[in-house]
Design a protein around this motif. Structure first.
Motif: not given
Length: 399
Positions: A208-235
């Motif tokens: 569970w420790q490895v899974m939760l680390f994987m899950g949270i860091q992956s969530s950050m990665a896919y937020i960047v993949f999915g939304w970083l350009p949109t957030l930058l356009v907002d800026r």
């Protein structure tokens, strides 16, 4: 000295790895265009960015079952074929296929990404963690290509549909190469114990420790993949500039993806390396989304170094925390399945926040807080512990 078989496998691993991120990163630079052309609300766009990650997580536990029935090599071939089909489907002018094709691509990536760590552990067990860094570098390069070329391909090919479909050519190339040169020992697929073995793994806190680390860091990665350009356009960025900023950030992941496993080997455990890359991620987010725009390039670099290192170390933990390739395959399926299912919450939540009128800097603070939570699991997962069942009983011991 590496054998010819080992060199061939490493090259195949890199080619396959190049295919496991463009399906995700190629959509983000076009997201504003997609919202206008397809009439997608921010919430619907959030679903579009979430679906591949969700199906990635749902499909990952299926990989060991496919490997047992087909052999790991043939299962990977099937996943590449599914990936190519999903990439083609999502660009067809039919209702709903953008979402269906994205889900298919995510499932294919989940299966492939689960099979490869166990194959690495099997083919080159003594260097599995370092090869995982090389594999992660290939993932990052594929992600950078998807982000950087998405808008230019739209201009060159005349439509965003053709741009999205064009990535299927890379998947078909990898499929043909894998079919022609894949390791010949099909019988050495990932043997699986009874289902009680998976239940025993789930009872171990280390899983569970490895899974939760994987899950949270992956969530950050896919937020960047999915939304970083949109957030930058907002800026205030334009669409192409935002896409290339993300591409530069992902390119920087190449350095830390390859170097983080070496850094992790320098100490008695992986905790210092994990905390270092997470701090880099948090600082990069702050510089990109909160600090003045003049800091965008240091921010892109630090974010890339942090995220590349985080993902590389997360995959390295799958082989470092297991004593055998079979356990690596099991842990890979559980950790990636659960981790990516958790990660899918991130992109969807950002879509809801944007629809609610939350600004980029406020979202950035929430993401930095999430990185802080991830540090807690890094301190647990990074300790020198290893799952081992060679004695006939699943145990966790120091090494």
């Amino acid at each position: 000295m590496l054998s010819r078989r080992s060199v061939t496998f490493i090259l195949l691993m890199v080619v396959v790895g190049l295919n496991l991120r463009p399906a995700l990163s190629s959509v983000a630079p076009l997201l504003t265009r997609l919202q206008e052309a397809a009439g997608l609300s921010p919430a619907a766009a959030g679903v579009l960015t979430t679906l591949p990650v969700l199906f990635l997580g749902l499909a990952a536990p299926i990989a060991p079952l496919l490997a047992k029935r087909l052999g790991s090599e043939r299962a990977l071939s099937a996943a590449l074929l599914l990936l190519a089909a999903g990439l083609i489907l999502r660009g067809l002018p039919l209702p709903g296929v953008l979402f269906i094709g994205s889900a298919m691509a995510g499932a294919a990536i989940g299966i492939s990404g689960t099979l490869l760590p166990a194959l690495v552990k099997r083919e080159l067990p003594e260097s599995a963690d370092l090869l995982t860094g090389l594999y992660t570098m290939a993932l990052c390069l594929g992600g950078a290509l998807g982000a950087g070329l998405s808008v230019p391909l739209t201009e060159w090919l005349g439509s965003w549909q053709a741009s999205l479909m064009s990535w299927s050519l890379l998947a078909l190339f990898a499929l043909i190469l894998w079919q022609c040169q894949m390791p010949s020992t099909i019988s050495h697929g990932m043997p699986q114990p009874p289902s009680s073995g998976l239940l025993k793994l789930l009872r171990k806190p280390l899983t569970w420790q490895v899974m939760l680390f994987m899950g949270i860091q992956s969530s950050m990665a896919y937020i960047v993949f999915g939304w970083l350009p949109t957030l930058l356009v907002d800026r205030g960025y334009d669409e192409a500039s935002a896409g290339w900023t993300m591409a530069i950030s992902i390119m920087c992941q190449l350095v830390s993806a390859l170097g983080a496993p070496w850094l992790a080997r320098m100490g008695s455990d992986q905790r210092p390396a994990l905390l270092l890359v997470l701090f880099s991620t948090a600082l990069g987010l702050w510089l990109l989304l909160i600090a003045p725009l003049a800091w965008k390039w240091p921010g892109a670099i630090l974010l890339g170094l942090g995220q590349g290192g985080s993902f590389s170390l997360a995959l390295s933990l799958l082989v470092l925390r297991t004593a055998t390739s079979r356990l690596a395959g099991q842990l890979s399926g559980l950790v990636q399945g659960g981790g990516y299912t958790i990660a899918a919450i991130g992109p969807f939540s950002v879509g809801l926040l944007l629809q609610s009128g939350v600004h980029a800097d406020q979202i950035a603070w929430l993401l930095i807080l999430l990185v802080g939570v991830c540090c807690g699991f890094a301190l647990l997962a990074g300790r020198t512990r290893q799952l081992d069942d060679q004695s006939g009983k699943l145990q966790v011991h120091r090494y």
